[in-house]
Design a protein around this motif. Structure first.
Motif: not given
Length: 384
Positions: A87-88, A64, A66-67, A96, A60-62, A57-58
């Protein structure tokens, strides 16, 4: 939304990098730790599939943008030491929230402080954010101390911040000029009051000991088994006369009081103890309330169960509590106040070593009426 490109930050003996699938085993081991399970939202029990999902999941955040979640590693060995990230990321408001945890095998080395400072600097210098937010459940003194040492200003407390429960949350903010330089001690360093009190209030409330003549007493945390005795004490005419406990005191009032004293210990604002006799029977209560404006000042309050009056229990318990306040909390002055005429309270304070300083006019609000108060104090040097 502007994409956040993956980066590697190397600073102060640490490397902050993207999470990898190979980190899952170390994450699984770290998240078995009781403190991580207590203060974060990791699943319980924490299984290998949770760790694999975490690192994926971490990543994927990179992707996207978003975080910005980082694995915190030792720069020399590559060993995983913890987590720190944004986060966000809110590009509209240029802010953030930062989050972090330290693996149990890496604690006591300043890992979280070094990581938070490095990530904060990067977020201000490279992402051009103008503010970082921090939040932690009230009682998480380790996280609060990291935030303070990283330059965060604790702004206050949010009530019922957790949608899954009634937990309160501390919150703070960090601005670009607030971050200490690498290697700089910064605020709340070792030996400061903030550091000392984080250790005290970050642990379970201790049990203290005292003697009144041949009687051995303990000062321990209040428990549910004390509530009926508290109700009896608070229904007593003398208690009602000299204190502001609710009239027609009932069991629900005592239950509210128990929640209150547990909450003030968690927040580090007050230490409330039951005085128990040799059979562990409730004999009274005594509390030390820290001043919100003067870090070296506190005041005391106490009440004695009717059956225990006149036995010297309260002076002994009060003296033990004050000695603990001076040594453990670093206080310089502890004040006592009581309604003029409350001779029993005054005698207890004097026997515990308090010096009477006079009468303060209209100093107390007693059931809607301003009344005069006797004032006394005990200083740290009085016990030397």
């Amino acid at each position: 939304m502007t994409r956040v490109e993956p980066v590697e930050i190397i600073e102060d003996g640490l490397v902050m990098r993207q999470w990898r699938a190979t980190d899952a085993d170390a994450v699984h081991r770290a998240c078995q730790d009781p403190d991580i399970q207590r203060w974060t939202t990791v699943p319980r029990p924490y299984r290998h599939e949770h760790a694999r999902s975490f690192v994926a999941d971490r990543a994927r955040q990179w992707e996207h943008g978003t975080a910005a979640p980082f694995a915190v590693c030792d720069a020399a060995t590559g060993e995983l030491l913890g987590a720190c990230g944004l986060n966000t990321i809110d590009r509209h408001h240029e802010l953030s929230e930062i989050g972090y945890w330290t693996a149990p095998w890496a604690r006591g080395q300043g890992v979280a402080v070094r990581a938070v400072r490095a990530v904060a600097r990067w977020s201000f210098d490279e992402l051009k954010l103008r503010r970082l937010l921090w939040g932690a459940q009230v009682g998480n003194h380790a996280s609060r101390l990291v935030a303070l040492r990283s330059g965060f200003r604790i702004e206050g407390r949010l009530r019922a911040a957790d949608p899954a429960g009634a937990a309160h949350e501390w919150f703070g903010t960090l601005l670009p000029g607030d971050v200490p330089a690498p290697g700089e001690a910064g605020p709340a360093g070792p030996g400061t009051l903030d550091a000392r009190r984080a250790v005290v209030f970050g642990r379970p409330q201790p049990t203290l000991f005292a003697t009144a003549g041949p009687q051995e007493l303990s000062l321990r945390p209040m428990e549910e088994r004390d509530l009926d005795a508290i109700v009896t004490t608070c229904q007593d005419p003398d208690t009602l006369r000299w204190t502001t406990v609710p009239e027609n005191y009932t069991r629900p009032d005592a239950e509210d009081f128990l929640r209150f004293v547990r909450g003030t210990w968690a927040s580090g604002t007050s230490a409330n103890f039951v005085i128990a006799d040799a059979t562990d029977r409730y004999a009274g209560s005594v509390n030390l309330r820290l001043s919100p404006t003067d870090p070296l000042l506190a005041d005391v309050g106490f009440m004695t169960a009717p059956h225990a009056r006149g036995r010297g229990y309260q002076p002994a318990g009060l003296a033990a509590l004050c000695a603990w306040g001076f040594t453990a909390l670093g206080l310089a002055r502890i004040e006592w106040r009581a309604n003029v005429g409350n001779v029993a309270s005054r005698r207890a304070a004097e026997k515990a070593g308090f010096a009477m300083e006079g009468t303060a006019r209209g100093a107390l609000n007693h059931r809607g009426v301003r009344i005069d108060a006797w004032v006394g104090a005990l200083l740290a040097q009085d016990l030397s």
